[in-house]
Scaffold this motif. Structure first.
Motif, PDB file in Angstrom:
ATOM      1  N   ILE A  33      26.477  30.750  -1.979  1.00 32.20           N
ATOM      2  CA  ILE A  33      27.593  29.908  -2.391  1.00 32.20           C
ATOM      3  C   ILE A  33      27.234  29.111  -3.648  1.00 32.20           C
ATOM      4  O   ILE A  33      28.066  28.915  -4.537  1.00 32.20           O
ATOM      5  N   GLU A  34      25.987  28.689  -3.743  1.00 31.89           N
ATOM      6  CA  GLU A  34      25.538  27.988  -4.950  1.00 31.89           C
ATOM      7  C   GLU A  34      25.658  28.888  -6.175  1.00 31.89           C
ATOM      8  O   GLU A  34      26.042  28.429  -7.268  1.00 31.89           O
ATOM      9  N   LEU A  35      25.368  30.161  -6.016  1.00 34.82           N
ATOM     10  CA  LEU A  35      25.450  31.115  -7.125  1.00 34.82           C
ATOM     11  C   LEU A  35      26.893  31.404  -7.541  1.00 34.82           C
ATOM     12  O   LEU A  35      27.134  31.887  -8.649  1.00 34.82           O
ATOM     13  N   LEU A  36      27.852  31.110  -6.677  1.00 34.80           N
ATOM     14  CA  LEU A  36      29.264  31.323  -7.012  1.00 34.80           C
ATOM     15  C   LEU A  36      29.810  30.275  -7.986  1.00 34.80           C
ATOM     16  O   LEU A  36      30.903  30.449  -8.522  1.00 34.80           O
ATOM     17  N   THR A  37      29.083  29.198  -8.180  1.00 36.72           N
ATOM     18  CA  THR A  37      29.491  28.119  -9.090  1.00 36.72           C
ATOM     19  C   THR A  37      30.942  27.669  -8.840  1.00 36.72           C
ATOM     20  O   THR A  37      31.783  27.705  -9.733  1.00 36.72           O
TER      21      THR A  37
END
Length: 224
Positions: A33-37
């Motif tokens: 989810i962090e990588l989805l920005t």
């Protein structure tokens, strides 16, 4: 197939397995989810949301936006609703990923945690997800059951519903067949310690569990 999945995951919800799913998946889910920005105004779809833990996590990021969770299991959705009452920007629906009840270009982001391999027609589900994403919208899925993670193959016989055991290259190909661009795959790793006295359950042996974590979770992402 949808009815078989509904009944199976209804049983999971009634057996109280929602909390266990969150505990097992959250360390990897948080990384993905962090990588989805996701921004404060994002419109996000959580496909196969289960008990809604990832939906709530993303709602905390899109605090002036909206996050929608959808799952085939009405009992899981009931659980998700009961545990999300403090979030005004969250809504849940019962439905199939292969026929999403949303308008074209409704979302900026979509996420799916450990659900894609349950779908009878993965390309159909991916096309639906692409349809409801805005141009340039991001979709990321995480799966732990895949070819390059041999210990996970034990689950194929343990699960009471059919699953698709695919390679990372096959997942990338399915994304591209559904029309996603800039498709990529990567591994995510869970550093949570394994108990020294692990006595089985998810895996037959502690060595299997160690190997599984060394292989990592597969994340595949693409843009609409």
């Amino acid at each position: 197939m949808d009815e078989r999945l509904r009944l199976e995951f209804n049983d999971w919800a009634k057996a109280g397995r929602g909390a266990g799913m969150e505990k097992g998946h959250r360390p990897i889910g948080e990384q993905a989810i962090e990588l989805l920005t996701i921004s404060s105004t994002s419109q996000v779809l959580d496909v196969g949301c289960g008990s809604g833990w990832a939906t709530r996590l993303m709602a905390g990021k899109a605090h002036t936006g909206r996050v929608v969770g959808i799952d085939i299991s009405d009992e899981m959705i009931k659980l998700a609703q009961e545990t999300s009452t403090s979030f005004s920007n969250v809504k849940f629906y019962v439905g199939s990923a292969e026929k999403l009840p949303f308008k074209d270009s409704e979302f900026t982001h979509a996420f799916s945690m450990e659900s894609l391999y349950y779908y009878g027609d993965i390309v159909a589900a991916l096309r639906e997800i692409k349809r409801v994403l805005q141009a340039g919208g991001q979709f990321a899925t995480v799966v732990d059951l895949y070819r390059e993670n041999p210990p996970s193959h034990q689950w194929v016989d343990q699960l009471k519903v059919p699953v698709q055991l695919l390679s990372s290259a096959q997942y990338v190909s399915l994304f591209e067949s559904a029309g996603f661009v800039n498709v990529s795959d990567r591994r995510l790793y869970d550093s949570t310690p394994i108990p020294a006295q692990y006595n089985g359950g998810t895996f037959k042996t502690r060595e299997d569990y160690i190997k599984y974590k060394e292989c990592g979770s597969l994340m595949v992402s693409g843009e609409a």
